[in-house]
Design a protein around this motif. Sequence first.
Motif, PDB file in Angstrom:
ATOM      1  N   ASN A 322       0.879  -0.998   0.064  1.00  0.00           N
ATOM      2  CA  ASN A 322       0.061  -0.066   0.095  1.00  0.00           C
ATOM      3  C   ASN A 322       0.894   1.223  -0.096  1.00  0.00           C
ATOM      4  OD1 ASN A 322      -2.280  -1.527   0.033  1.00  0.00           O
ATOM      5  ND2 ASN A 322      -3.017  -0.463   1.846  1.00  0.00           N
ATOM      6  N   ASP A 323       0.228   2.270  -0.376  1.00  0.00           N
ATOM      7  CA  ASP A 323       0.767   3.582   0.098  1.00  0.00           C
ATOM      8  C   ASP A 323       0.608   4.196   1.418  1.00  0.00           C
ATOM      9  OD1 ASP A 323       1.431   5.252  -2.979  1.00  0.00           O
ATOM     10  OD2 ASP A 323       0.906   3.200  -2.881  1.00  0.00           O
ATOM     11  N   TYR A 324       1.545   4.814   1.934  1.00  0.00           N
ATOM     12  CA  TYR A 324       1.201   5.299   3.318  1.00  0.00           C
ATOM     13  C   TYR A 324       1.638   6.833   3.411  1.00  0.00           C
ATOM     14  CZ  TYR A 324       0.379   0.437   4.556  1.00  0.00           C
ATOM     15  OH  TYR A 324      -0.077  -1.009   4.544  1.00  0.00           O
ATOM     16  N   LYS A 329       7.723   9.399   5.724  1.00  0.00           N
ATOM     17  CA  LYS A 329       7.305  10.101   4.443  1.00  0.00           C
ATOM     18  C   LYS A 329       7.339  11.657   4.852  1.00  0.00           C
ATOM     19  CE  LYS A 329       5.638   6.488   1.388  1.00  0.00           C
ATOM     20  NZ  LYS A 329       4.553   6.060   0.464  1.00  0.00           N
ATOM     21  N   ALA A 357       8.071   0.865   2.282  1.00  0.00           N
ATOM     22  CA  ALA A 357       6.502   1.314   1.920  1.00  0.00           C
ATOM     23  C   ALA A 357       6.465   2.453   2.939  1.00  0.00           C
ATOM     24  CB  ALA A 357       5.503   0.239   2.194  1.00  0.00           C
ATOM     25  N   ASN A 609      -6.315   0.817  -0.644  1.00  0.00           N
ATOM     26  CA  ASN A 609      -5.167   1.583  -0.580  1.00  0.00           C
ATOM     27  C   ASN A 609      -5.787   3.021  -0.892  1.00  0.00           C
ATOM     28  OD1 ASN A 609      -2.554   2.408  -0.786  1.00  0.00           O
ATOM     29  ND2 ASN A 609      -2.259   1.573  -2.864  1.00  0.00           N
ATOM     30  N   LYS A 612      -3.658   6.233  -1.263  1.00  0.00           N
ATOM     31  CA  LYS A 612      -2.760   6.384  -2.863  1.00  0.00           C
ATOM     32  C   LYS A 612      -3.849   7.425  -3.538  1.00  0.00           C
ATOM     33  CE  LYS A 612      -0.902   4.368  -6.920  1.00  0.00           C
ATOM     34  NZ  LYS A 612      -0.630   3.333  -7.579  1.00  0.00           N
ATOM     35  N   ASP A 615      -4.016  11.111  -1.945  1.00  0.00           N
ATOM     36  CA  ASP A 615      -2.712  11.696  -2.422  1.00  0.00           C
ATOM     37  C   ASP A 615      -3.013  12.340  -3.721  1.00  0.00           C
ATOM     38  OD1 ASP A 615      -0.194  12.497  -1.441  1.00  0.00           O
ATOM     39  OD2 ASP A 615       0.570  11.230  -2.928  1.00  0.00           O
TER      40      ASP A 615
END
Length: 620
Positions: A322-324, A329, A357, A609, A612, A615
């Motif tokens: 997944n994107d986090y 980040k 990730a 997800n 994502k 974002d």
Amino acid sequence: MNKILKKSVSNIDILLFFIIIIIKLKQYSIQIGEGYFLKSSIFPTASSIAIILAIAILLKNKSRVKFLFLMDLIISIAIICDINYFRYFKDLLSIPVIKNGFLLGDVKSSVNSIFKIQDLLYFSDFLVIIPLMKIRKHFNFENISFVKRLAITFSILIIAVSTNSYYFYELSKEQPRLISTMYNKVYIEKKLGLINTHGIDIFNTLKNDASRKMAISKTKEEEIQNYLQANTTESSTALKGVGKGKNLIMIQVEALQNFVINAKVNGEEITPNLNKLASQSKYFDNYYYQVSSGGTSDAEFLSNNSLYPSPSGAAYYMYYDNDYNSIAKVLKTQGYSTNVFHGYKETFWNRNIMYKAEGFDNYYSEKDFNIDETVGLGLSDKSFLNQTVEKLKTMDKPYFSFIITLSSHFPFDDTEHYGDFNTGKYENTLLGNYIKAIHYTDEQLGMFLQKLDDEGISKDSIIVLYGDHNAIPKENEKDLADFMGIQNMNELEWAKLQKVPMMIHFPSNEYAEVNHITSGQIDLYPTLCNILDIQNQDLLGSDLLNTKNSTVVFRNGSFTDGKVFYLSSNSTYYDYSSGEKLNETEDLKAERTARLKELEYSDEILKHNLLKVYDKQNNN
């Protein structure tokens, strides 16, 4: 009479199977639920067994016997596995948890400390069944025609499935979304029985795997996004930006529970160094762990992402791709280098993949340390923390360093390396050994913090320290109750003990105080966003420095705001202070529904997800 006798003998396998499985499941219920079996789950349990028997009746005699033997074996193995898993986690096994087993290849000492030789009694019936199967081969039993077998099977299935459906429906009315999310597997088992529970688990696992491949509705997607946006709205800015541009050193301490802070044994402090740190920091003493099946990895996930862990299995395993919107980040966009330190195998809990990730630049694992001393599972906290300081000294500022200790890991049996701390009447008990283990880790943390001072690192750093999850299994609750002076260790008192300390230390010991707000691990990230003056977006937790009232939601659907504690295990509301049971009001029901909705939103975010998606929308 001969025909009746012959038919009875020819169907003895069916009768024996039913009786044996009922006996096993009753005994199982005593071991995990104080004998609730006959009160609540006997009919759905009998129905689930009847469904198995209906399938068996379709088979010819020899095949039927083999099928029932196999089902008995599978159920017996499931019982033993569930009991042992329950002894530590107070939860039942699930398919995602079993998948996680591939990530947990080196925890034999933990398993061995829980397993009891009497568990093998669940296999004792095979000592009789196997000889009977051999004897039975010498008899020729007439096979009923397939049409008759099909008719019998169909009749049994109608009754059994109808009965099961009724109890499924009643449970879904009592606790909506419980069956579909399985956020409280123990309660499902108490209401529907073990066989049904694992059947639901298999079905939900397959359904969830399929649902990940299906698009979420636009309406639901926007509903979740609106909830996230509303949750990040701030009306005040206490301590906003006081740590802007400073290093962030976040320490997750293995099995550090709050009850040891400022506690003594025989007049000696268990954690003198952490007590000192608490007095010099913002110390949150009503801070609950919120982990699920993922244990330590769930604590990392909650703290770094402000999302709830998966209801079954571990997010580190299930959603690694997944994107986090993690701390690492966001800090990277502010020029921070981001690093993780843990003196164990890099693949454990899928960390080598998950940390990428989450946006960490470097992961210093076992292979990056000199394994010169081992305590418990691996590299000693003493050596690990000393080597970590040396690595911190060489890093460009500002940096985010996430540090995870190891030596105080269950089952706390490496007593020869913990030192000679005397635990008095708790010597040679699990509680006593834990106290020794956490006292050892406290000593190493004290040296580590002192070195940060000596090297001038502390004056440029925000230092966060918290515990990851519980240390004492519920089966050892009597010793803990004695230690805490609790006369009546009921479910509520036990739940209130499931706290870990959380401390935020500022340079020059500024802003030191005890904060009593009811809070949890999901709240750490939003709180740090305020302190570091960084983006607070798409987070489910609360900024504890700008929140007067906060509610902690647990993965099993329980929740507390410090005034009311709802326990999903028995679907009961309690007055937090008095322990008095409360009747469900419309307000309480609405609160429960809202908290379940929050868990659902987190699950949807992970399954689809959605971060994502959000974002991309934010950047357009």
